[in-house]
Design an enzyme around this catalytic site. Structure first.
Site, PDB file in Angstrom:
ATOM      1  N   LYS A 225       6.413  -3.668  -6.092  1.00 22.19           N
ATOM      2  CA  LYS A 225       5.473  -4.165  -5.087  1.00 22.19           C
ATOM      3  C   LYS A 225       5.201  -5.652  -5.313  1.00 22.19           C
ATOM      4  CE  LYS A 225       1.280  -2.986  -7.716  1.00 22.19           C
ATOM      5  NZ  LYS A 225       0.002  -2.254  -7.691  1.00 22.19           N
TER       6      LYS A 225
ATOM      7  N   ARG B 146     -10.371   4.996  -5.142  1.00 23.41           N
ATOM      8  CA  ARG B 146      -9.557   4.377  -4.092  1.00 23.41           C
ATOM      9  C   ARG B 146      -8.939   5.511  -3.275  1.00 23.41           C
ATOM     10  NH1 ARG B 146      -5.285   0.045  -6.221  1.00 23.41           N
ATOM     11  NH2 ARG B 146      -3.999   1.905  -6.397  1.00 23.41           N
TER      12      ARG B 146
ATOM     13  N   TYR C 198      -5.077 -37.883  -5.670  1.00 23.92           N
ATOM     14  CA  TYR C 198      -6.197 -37.896  -4.735  1.00 23.92           C
ATOM     15  C   TYR C 198      -7.532 -37.877  -5.485  1.00 23.92           C
ATOM     16  CZ  TYR C 198      -2.778 -36.657  -1.145  1.00 23.92           C
ATOM     17  OH  TYR C 198      -1.698 -36.655  -0.282  1.00 23.92           O
TER      18      TYR C 198
ATOM     19  N   MET D 150      -0.713 -30.441  -2.710  1.00 29.43           N
ATOM     20  CA  MET D 150      -0.054 -29.356  -1.994  1.00 29.43           C
ATOM     21  C   MET D 150       1.409 -29.235  -2.383  1.00 29.43           C
ATOM     22  SD  MET D 150       0.385 -28.728   2.121  1.00 29.43           S
ATOM     23  CE  MET D 150      -1.378 -28.757   2.425  1.00 29.43           C
TER      24      MET D 150
END
Length: 401
Positions: A48, A151, A293, A341
């Site tokens: 998964k 769950r 930045y 980013m």
């Protein structure tokens, strides 16, 4: 001093390296644990989360010949296995979807010979859809017992009280072949009192299930994920669903400590994944220069920096700003300023003597130094499960020996 670039953008993209040898070694280690306590038992691989961030497309061909069962959350991922097997002419493995499945997906899975988990009452409606599909063979199902995670699943009381009575009339399209559950607290502790109580509940649920609905014997029982496989022999039952440990990562520090106590040793797990990134630019910045930045870092002296084309878009978390290091030529090099980013800026003054292109290791080994996924997760104030699974699906993944 001059600045040197590493060439076209395609040549400086970061890449994830996946070690086939490390994976095979981990499988051998996990199989030996079962053999030591009366095995052999089936070993299942959990694929998964894009194979825990390692890449399903790349990991499936490596994992398929090594394990007995393949576990997925989504039906779509499970069906890719059947397509892969058909293309390669491979014998079918047991494949089980442990996540939610709607009626249309259930029909597709039945036709593909993929197994499912019955964990809630919505399956009553799915039974009618399966009948309308006029299946050649019943859909093979595993009942989920809620033993204390809260769950999916049915409690033993619900099973005994008739919640699964619909399965009695559904045997023509839905055949119960297994029973499973999930632990709630095996990784965060070094004592397994709650886990032991969950095992008691599981066995109660198993008894209630056999008394309530027709099942195919022997039922396949599976509850142990990585931590329980490593430190809770009672939980190994007929199959183990190993996820994080398959990829060479320990579930937690507590699990590693428990392994020493329970097994008398710490089994070796070898990380499968490394992350490398060639430089885009290597250059000098004068003393007093600001970096990145927000001007959050200022060079106290003339500093040679490498600009690496990787950032939070790729999964290199912004929270690691001011804490992260990479490895260059076997030396730890700090990441300067804010993580961007698509870029990070690294101080390589003491790791290289010129401005030629270089390759940094973000995760993995370089010389005597090693950066683990756990290190980056700590810097990002999260767990290694999250960090690994959030590595960008767009990143190039390459299989290495």
């Amino acid at each position: 001093m001059h600045e040197v670039t590493a060439g076209a953008a395609g040549k400086v993209a970061s890449r994830l390296e996946l070690s086939a040898g490390a994976l095979a070694a981990n499988v051998a280690t996990l199989r030996k644990l079962s053999a030591d306590v009366g095995g052999p038992r089936a070993l299942g691989a959990v694929l998964k989360g894009n194979a825990y961030g390692h890449g399903l497309t790349q990991m499936l061909p490596l994992v398929h010949p090594l394990v007995d069962v393949l576990y997925f959350i989504t039906p779509g991922d499970a069906l890719t296995v059947r397509a892969f097997e058909q293309t390669k002419g491979l014998q079918r493995k047991q494949v089980l979807v442990i996540g939610a499945t709607d009626a249309e997906e259930a029909v597709a899975l039945a036709r593909a010979g993929v197994e499912v988990v019955v964990g809630d009452g919505s399956w009553r409606e799915t039974v009618e859809e399966l009948r309308r599909a006029k299946l050649e063979h019943p859909l093979r199902a595993h009942v989920h017992v809620d033993t204390g995670l809260g769950r999916e699943g049915f409690t033993p009381g619900q099973i005994a009280g008739g919640e699964l009575d619909f399965l009695r009339e559904a045997a023509d399209v839905l055949r119960v072949v297994g029973v499973l559950s999930h632990f709630a607290n095996t990784e965060d502790v070094t004592e397994q009192t709650y886990a032991e109580s969950q095992l008691d509940v599981f066995e109660g649920g198993l008894m209630a299930l056999r008394a309530s609905v027709p099942v195919e014997e022997p039922l396949q029982r599976h509850m142990a994920a990585s931590a329980a496989t490593l430190v809770l022999p009672r939980a190994r039952y007929d199959a183990q669903r190993v996820g994080i440990s398959l990829y060479g990562l320990w579930p937690s520090t507590e699990t590693r400590l428990s392994a020493r106590l329970v097994l008398g040793r710490v089994p070796e797990l070898r990380p499968v994944l490394s992350w490398r990134c060639p430089s885009q630019v290597v250059k000098w910045l004068p003393a007093g220069s600001y970096v990145g930045y927000g001007c959050t870092y200022r060079c106290p002296e003339a500093t040679r920096v490498a600009i690496l084309p990787v950032g939070y878009f790729d999964g290199y978390a912004r929270l690691m700003s001011g804490k992260a290091h990479v490895l260059v030529n076997g030396r730890r090099c700090p990441v300067l300023g804010r993580i961007m980013m698509n870029h990070i800026i690294v101080d390589v003054t003491r790791a290289t003597h010129d401005e030629r292109p270089l390759t940094a290791t973000l995760i993995g080994k370089d010389g005597d130094e090693h950066l683990h996924v756990e290190n980056l997760a700590d810097w990002a104030q999260t767990i290694h499960y999250e960090f690994a699974t959030r590595l960008g699906a767009h990143l190039r993944r390459v299989v290495v020996p």
